[in-house]
Design an enzyme around this catalytic site. Structure first.
Site, PDB file in Angstrom:
ATOM      1  CG  ASN A  11      16.517  -0.518   5.166  1.00 48.43           C
ATOM      2  OD1 ASN A  11      17.708  -0.781   5.065  1.00 48.43           O
ATOM      3  ND2 ASN A  11      16.078   0.664   5.531  1.00 48.43           N
ATOM      4  NE  ARG A  18      13.591  -3.406   7.910  1.00 51.43           N
ATOM      5  CZ  ARG A  18      12.815  -2.480   7.361  1.00 51.43           C
ATOM      6  NH1 ARG A  18      12.221  -2.705   6.212  1.00 51.43           N
ATOM      7  NH2 ARG A  18      12.654  -1.324   7.954  1.00 51.43           N
ATOM      8  CE1 TYR A  23       8.252  -3.608   8.106  1.00 51.93           C
ATOM      9  CE2 TYR A  23      10.278  -4.004   9.329  1.00 51.93           C
ATOM     10  CZ  TYR A  23       9.312  -3.139   8.861  1.00 51.93           C
ATOM     11  OH  TYR A  23       9.393  -1.800   9.157  1.00 51.93           O
ATOM     12  CG  ASN A  72       6.404  -0.772   1.459  1.00 56.42           C
ATOM     13  OD1 ASN A  72       6.686   0.290   2.018  1.00 56.42           O
ATOM     14  ND2 ASN A  72       6.314  -1.918   2.108  1.00 56.42           N
ATOM     15  CB  ALA A  75      12.635   4.721   5.751  1.00 54.95           C
ATOM     16  CG  HIS A  78       7.601   7.419   7.339  1.00 56.03           C
ATOM     17  ND1 HIS A  78       6.249   7.204   7.250  1.00 56.03           N
ATOM     18  CD2 HIS A  78       8.176   6.181   7.494  1.00 56.03           C
ATOM     19  CE1 HIS A  78       6.008   5.898   7.367  1.00 56.03           C
ATOM     20  NE2 HIS A  78       7.161   5.263   7.506  1.00 56.03           N
ATOM     21  CG  ASP A  85       6.959  17.028  -5.254  1.00 54.06           C
ATOM     22  OD1 ASP A  85       5.894  17.125  -4.603  1.00 54.06           O
ATOM     23  OD2 ASP A  85       7.861  17.887  -5.222  1.00 54.06           O
ATOM     24  CB  ILE A  99       4.769  -5.108   5.500  1.00 55.22           C
ATOM     25  CG1 ILE A  99       5.212  -5.270   4.038  1.00 55.22           C
ATOM     26  CG2 ILE A  99       4.708  -6.451   6.214  1.00 55.22           C
ATOM     27  CD1 ILE A  99       6.678  -5.624   3.870  1.00 55.22           C
ATOM     28  CB  SER A 100       4.430  -2.886   9.990  1.00 59.65           C
ATOM     29  OG  SER A 100       4.960  -1.640   9.544  1.00 59.65           O
ATOM     30  NE  ARG A 105       6.804  -0.394  13.118  1.00 62.21           N
ATOM     31  CZ  ARG A 105       7.706  -0.622  12.146  1.00 62.21           C
ATOM     32  NH1 ARG A 105       7.304  -0.763  10.895  1.00 62.21           N
ATOM     33  NH2 ARG A 105       8.987  -0.713  12.443  1.00 62.21           N
ATOM     34  NE  ARG A 109       8.540   2.863  12.222  1.00 63.88           N
ATOM     35  CZ  ARG A 109       9.708   2.639  11.613  1.00 63.88           C
ATOM     36  NH1 ARG A 109       9.792   2.696  10.309  1.00 63.88           N
ATOM     37  NH2 ARG A 109      10.797   2.346  12.306  1.00 63.88           N
TER      38      ARG A 109
HETATM   39  C1  DQA Z   1       7.155  -0.087   5.996  1.00 61.85           C
HETATM   40  C2  DQA Z   1       6.915   0.831   7.201  1.00 61.85           C
HETATM   41  C3  DQA Z   1       7.951   1.927   7.245  1.00 61.85           C
HETATM   42  O1  DQA Z   1       7.706   2.773   8.359  1.00 61.85           O
HETATM   43  C4  DQA Z   1       9.337   1.341   7.399  1.00 61.85           C
HETATM   44  O2  DQA Z   1      10.312   2.365   7.347  1.00 61.85           O
HETATM   45  C5  DQA Z   1       9.630   0.278   6.393  1.00 61.85           C
HETATM   46  C6  DQA Z   1       8.571  -0.652   5.997  1.00 61.85           C
HETATM   47  C7  DQA Z   1       6.181  -1.299   5.994  1.00 61.85           C
HETATM   48  O3  DQA Z   1       5.997  -1.866   4.929  1.00 61.85           O
HETATM   49  O4  DQA Z   1       5.643  -1.645   7.036  1.00 61.85           O
HETATM   50  O5  DQA Z   1      10.771   0.104   5.971  1.00 61.85           O
HETATM   51  O6  DQA Z   1       6.940   0.656   4.813  1.00 61.85           O
END
Ligand code: DQA
Length: 139
Positions: A11, A18, A23, A72, A75, A78, A85, A99-100, A105, A109
């Site tokens: 994503n 998005r 973001y 990064n 998702a 998590h 691995d 980023i966040s 949150r 996460r």
């Molecule tokens: C993310 C945080 C994740 O929880 C989320 O699923 C993302 C983006 C971030 O960069 O903040 O897709 O990795």
């Protein structure tokens, strides 16, 4: 010239579009352009995939020859024992970025399969997280 790669997970191809309140509104390609210009003494490659196995394959491909990986896993951070691995299996240092601020949150996460195997973790500084990760790899 040092070789770094940014690997973005699912994503993150939609950055700029998005959920901009979380973001930001800059696309990753525009940001990458600025980053590459600013660090013209570095090779900064980029790979994005929405597919878990492709991220694992890319980690294997670069993980024995590059100087640093900025990951990064979005998702998959998590959920993916496999990506965790792979980070453990390779030799190149990996800096996990988000980023966040994932800790402000939802609780799902707060768990990361990457962090135990990462050199370090940078969370919550917007796109600047990637820049801080690059700086940390150069020190
Ligand atoms: C993310 C945080 C994740 O929880 C989320 O699923 C993302 C983006 C971030 O960069 O903040 O897709 O990795």
């Amino acid at each position: 010239m040092k070789k770094l790669i940014i690997i973005n997970g699912p994503n993150l191809n939609l950055l700029g579009v998005r959920e901009p309140e979380i973001y930001g509104s800059l696309s990753f390609t525009d940001f990458l352009d600025l980053l590459q210009k600013k660090h013209s003494n570095l090779q900064i490659d980029y790979f994005q995939s929405n597919i878990e196995g492709e991220i694992i394959d890319k980690l294997h491909e670069v993980g024995f020859s590059f100087d640093g990986i900025i990951l990064n896993a979005a998702a998959y951070t998590h959920t993916s024992v496999g990506v965790g691995d792979a980070v453990k299996a390779i030799k190149t240092p990996v800096v996990e970025v988000h980023i966040s601020n994932t800790f402000s949150r939802e609780s799902f996460r707060h768990q990361s399969y990457i962090s135990p195997h990462a050199k370090g973790v940078i969370i919550g500084f917007g796109l600047q997280s990637y820049e801080l990760a690059i700086e940390s790899l150069l020190k």
